[in-house]
Write a protein that holds these residues in place. Sequence first.
Motif, short mmCIF file in Angstrom:
data_model
loop_
_atom_site.label_atom_id
_atom_site.label_comp_id
_atom_site.label_asym_id
_atom_site.label_seq_id
_atom_site.Cartn_x
_atom_site.Cartn_y
_atom_site.Cartn_z
N VAL A 154 0.83 -1.21 0.00
CA VAL A 154 0.00 0.00 0.00
C VAL A 154 0.86 1.26 0.00
O VAL A 154 0.60 2.20 -0.74
N LEU A 155 1.90 1.26 0.82
CA LEU A 155 2.70 2.49 1.01
C LEU A 155 4.08 2.41 0.39
O LEU A 155 4.86 3.35 0.50
N GLY A 156 4.41 1.28 -0.20
CA GLY A 156 5.77 1.11 -0.71
C GLY A 156 6.71 0.75 0.43
O GLY A 156 6.36 0.90 1.61
N ALA A 157 7.91 0.28 0.07
CA ALA A 157 8.84 -0.22 1.08
C ALA A 157 9.19 0.85 2.11
O ALA A 157 9.18 0.61 3.32
N GLU A 158 9.49 2.04 1.61
CA GLU A 158 9.91 3.11 2.52
C GLU A 158 8.77 3.54 3.44
O GLU A 158 8.95 3.72 4.64
N GLY A 159 7.62 3.72 2.82
CA GLY A 159 6.44 4.12 3.59
C GLY A 159 6.12 3.08 4.66
O GLY A 159 5.71 3.42 5.78
N ALA A 160 6.30 1.83 4.31
CA ALA A 160 6.00 0.76 5.27
C ALA A 160 6.94 0.84 6.47
O ALA A 160 6.51 0.70 7.62
N LEU A 161 8.21 1.08 6.20
CA LEU A 161 9.17 1.20 7.29
C LEU A 161 8.84 2.39 8.18
O LEU A 161 8.91 2.31 9.41
N ARG A 162 8.47 3.50 7.54
CA ARG A 162 8.12 4.70 8.30
C ARG A 162 6.89 4.43 9.17
O ARG A 162 6.84 4.78 10.34
N ALA A 163 5.89 3.79 8.57
CA ALA A 163 4.66 3.48 9.33
C ALA A 163 4.97 2.53 10.48
O ALA A 163 4.45 2.68 11.60
N SER A 164 5.82 1.57 10.22
CA SER A 164 6.20 0.61 11.25
C SER A 164 6.82 1.33 12.44
O SER A 164 6.45 1.11 13.60
N LYS A 165 7.75 2.21 12.14
CA LYS A 165 8.42 2.98 13.20
C LYS A 165 7.41 3.81 13.98
O LYS A 165 7.43 3.85 15.21
N ALA A 166 6.52 4.48 13.27
CA ALA A 166 5.54 5.35 13.92
C ALA A 166 4.63 4.56 14.85
O ALA A 166 4.33 4.98 15.97
N CYS A 167 4.20 3.40 14.40
CA CYS A 167 3.28 2.60 15.23
C CYS A 167 3.98 2.02 16.46
O CYS A 167 3.40 1.99 17.54
N TRP A 168 5.21 1.58 16.29
CA TRP A 168 5.95 1.09 17.46
C TRP A 168 6.13 2.21 18.50
O TRP A 168 6.25 1.93 19.69
N ALA A 169 6.15 3.45 18.02
CA ALA A 169 6.39 4.58 18.92
C ALA A 169 5.10 5.12 19.54
O ALA A 169 5.08 6.22 20.10
N LEU A 170 4.02 4.35 19.44
CA LEU A 170 2.72 4.81 19.95
C LEU A 170 2.78 5.41 21.35
O LEU A 170 2.23 6.47 21.62
N GLN A 171 3.48 4.70 22.24
CA GLN A 171 3.49 5.10 23.66
C GLN A 171 3.98 6.53 23.84
O GLN A 171 3.46 7.27 24.68
N GLY A 172 4.95 6.94 23.06
CA GLY A 172 5.50 8.28 23.21
C GLY A 172 4.87 9.31 22.29
O GLY A 172 5.25 10.48 22.31
N SER A 173 3.86 8.90 21.53
CA SER A 173 3.25 9.82 20.56
C SER A 173 2.53 10.96 21.28
O SER A 173 1.80 10.75 22.24
N GLU A 174 2.74 12.16 20.78
CA GLU A 174 2.05 13.31 21.40
C GLU A 174 0.66 13.47 20.82
O GLU A 174 -0.20 14.08 21.43
N SER A 175 0.45 12.94 19.64
CA SER A 175 -0.87 13.05 19.02
C SER A 175 -1.14 11.82 18.15
O SER A 175 -0.49 11.62 17.12
N VAL A 176 -2.09 11.05 18.59
CA VAL A 176 -2.45 9.86 17.82
C VAL A 176 -3.04 10.27 16.48
O VAL A 176 -2.89 9.58 15.48
N GLY A 177 -3.69 11.44 16.45
CA GLY A 177 -4.23 11.96 15.21
C GLY A 177 -3.12 12.19 14.19
O GLY A 177 -3.26 11.81 13.01
N GLU A 178 -2.02 12.80 14.64
CA GLU A 178 -0.90 13.04 13.73
C GLU A 178 -0.29 11.72 13.28
O GLU A 178 0.10 11.55 12.13
N LEU A 179 -0.21 10.78 14.23
CA LEU A 179 0.32 9.46 13.90
C LEU A 179 -0.49 8.83 12.76
O LEU A 179 0.05 8.33 11.78
N ALA A 180 -1.83 8.89 12.91
CA ALA A 180 -2.70 8.27 11.90
C ALA A 180 -2.55 8.97 10.55
O ALA A 180 -2.51 8.32 9.51
N LYS A 181 -2.49 10.29 10.60
CA LYS A 181 -2.33 11.07 9.37
C LYS A 181 -1.06 10.66 8.63
O LYS A 181 -1.01 10.67 7.41
N GLY A 182 -0.02 10.35 9.42
CA GLY A 182 1.28 10.06 8.82
C GLY A 182 1.39 8.68 8.21
O GLY A 182 2.38 8.37 7.54
N ILE A 183 0.38 7.84 8.46
CA ILE A 183 0.48 6.46 7.96
C ILE A 183 0.07 6.38 6.49
O ILE A 183 -0.98 6.86 6.14
#
Lengths: 446, 446
Positions: free
Chosen positions: A417-446
């Motif tokens: 869906v997102l290509g190899a790079e996008g997938a890695l970026r999404a993976s990193k963002a999701c693993w970092a959920l606990q420290g996320s300041e905004s889940v909304g921004e996290l979702a937007k970035g996926i």
Amino acid sequence: MATERVASWAVNLSYASLPPEVVQAAVSSFYNWVGCALGGASHPTTTIACEALTPFFGKPTSTLLGHKGARTDASHAALLNGIASHVHDYDDTHLATIIHPTGPVASALLAQSEALGGVNGKDFILAFVAGIEAECKLGLGVWPKHYDIGWHITSTVGSIGAAVAVGKLMRLERTPMQHAISIAATQVTGLREMFGTDTKSFHVGRAAQNGLMAAVLAARGYTGSLQAIEAPRGWARVVSTSNDVDAQVASLGREWEIARNAFKPFPCGIVVHPVIDGCIQLHREMAKGGVTAADIQRVHVRVHPLVLELTGKKTPQDGLQAKFSVYHGGAIGLVLGKAGPAQYEDSVVLSAEILNVRDKISATADETLGADETEITVDLSNGTTLTRHVRHAIGSVEVPMTTAQLEDKFIDQVSLVLGAEGALRASKACWALQGSESVGELAKGI
Amino acid sequence: MATERVASWAVNLSYASLPPEVVQAAVSSFYNWVGCALGGASHPTTTIACEALTPFFGKPTSTLLGHKGARTDASHAALLNGIASHVHDYDDTHLATIIHPTGPVASALLAQSEALGGVNGKDFILAFVAGIEAECKLGLGVWPKHYDIGWHITSTVGSIGAAVAVGKLMRLERTPMQHAISIAATQVTGLREMFGTDTKSFHVGRAAQNGLMAAVLAARGYTGSLQAIEAPRGWARVVSTSNDVDAQVASLGREWEIARNAFKPFPCGIVVHPVIDGCIQLHREMAKGGVTAADIQRVHVRVHPLVLELTGKKTPQDGLQAKFSVYHGGAIGLVLGKAGPAQYEDSVVLSAEILNVRDKISATADETLGADETEITVDLSNGTTLTRHVRHAIGSVEVPMTTAQLEDKFIDQVSLVLGAEGALRASKACWALQGSESVGELAKGI
């Protein structure tokens, strides 16, 4: 009692009281769910629903995962992400109840987090855990008769889990939380009769909507019964003849159900997993020995009786039906050495190379085997026989998926869906959920 | 069989095949429903839901009845008009099943008719009849155990009725209609445990949404089970232990259930109606004799056992609870000689003049009485005793509401929202449904 108890437990739950392994399980569950939702976003079961319901879409507050940043109102986002996350039968399993717990809860929660704004990772995890625990405890409370009668337990209790999660996110007090549970409980969505059709995953999305709506109404003072779960004509007695709700609810916060959540290594009914696991192992063994699928004469699998009851379909005609076929599962394992969503495409299900092996597989039910166990025998044309005993399939409590395997599964789905790079970026963002300041921004970035 | 049979009957139904009394019953049912929806539009159970859900509203295609021309998407209009139409428990009753049939079906149908456009009165009536018949036949098929177990039959079968109606409106063919029935059937919404709370009328609106969504999905090719109703783990067996579905479905088009639809003369549970009817009669008798409520010493009512089981609440604390109190019903009849929505306002329920008489009423269950029968005795302070035997309450099959009474009921409710002139205009427009060129224009004009 039970309704009040679930409500007051959820209302009082604090982030500080969550054991580290619970937080970790929540993050993994969310991570796995995002991967599945992205992986299922372009499946026709998702896209048809999306097209059909577009005329009803409201203000675009919430992300439709895997749709190039498209957004819709929180309720439709909950529905469509919920459908997508379950459509490949690839999500997660609370093994004691075979609830797939994250779909209804995360779908509602993410959508409403985006709509409300200002939700950080810890808020999200806290609400998520509250929802999952309520869902699984109530599921245990009505298990197994509830499922035996014909209810799809994932969505029936999922509605309630989603309501508790969104209610917690919206900081409901105890009484409104009881009403939220009640309004969700009265929407008993999901018959097992729908398995093998689009409507199975619809259940998961609809449960998310049911719970979201329940919490949103209760937040404004809407009333249901304060004894919705335990009343003489309440939820538990109407939907089941087994009732252990009080004992299960009493263990809230002492025994964490989310810590028992397992992730699916293969996109199909969990009872097929031992056979797939063993067949993939045999595929590797054969490959090493220079043996190919053409050399297979006969395959026999011994399995727990439930396997044939639930997945005994001999000649599945498409990908959805193939999820309920232990024969297809065995064939893709032996022939392709892999069982991801690609191996459940219609074209693979009906391909000559798969049909050829599939139709050589026979199966026997054996009550002495565990549900996550199998014994496989492959007779080859050179006269030799290969065997494999899988004691516990990959993805079981005993042999959980490793973090690396979970990541492979995520990347495998999301790259498409997102290509190899996008997938890695999404993976990193999701693993970092606990420290996320905004889940909304996290979702937007996926 | 049953799923296919209902679908193919509905798909093949033509306007020309509808007997005149069926068309007349459809128009009356629609008329009564519009009055109730307008009458319930400003009730908090409706307005709270409306406010809570505004953030989710989509493109304004469909009228929110009684909200000064406000419009929203068809799904939310179906929900909110459905809630409004049932909130006073004043709608209609298919007496053989105590289904309130019009709410789920008309709410979905009107909203979607407006969204689609180009729907004339005959199209509407045809789809409406198809939905009502499917709903009531399936209700009869699972009656009485379905209700006994604790399901709110109005909404559980209402979802299916709404799906058939909208499916007919959208001209679904047989197979998609089976899927629509299936997707609706899997959303089993409504526990009786919610009676006396906001959620009871929510069920009606939600059923309308369930059915609408089912039809819209099925129209795009979404699949459910083709044997949703009759499969071994299908709807009928999961939600009931009585199963007469095949026989009931076989009578589709031979015996018309809509012709058995009765309209409620009083806004409360139908089992209270004989007592209210008798008490209003006694009020008139007392008034003629110059006797007032202050002269009442003791009141005794003998009623069918179901009356006390369902409406035995001695000290209701608000209007919603009062609907489940035969004591409140008797008191307003005797004191006020009237039992409309105004007599179920919280302020009336808790007023001294009502409490005074209410607490003088005692009741005995008597199995020899019919459910629409009562015997009432009033002891007066002058030593005399008045008695009244109601053999069949007004609104029963034997003593149906006349057209004039139905009009009074409509005008009574609608005047409060649209004023006297507006009410008359709306009344005229609704009676003219059959000749309407555009149901959308009709709705806009109300």
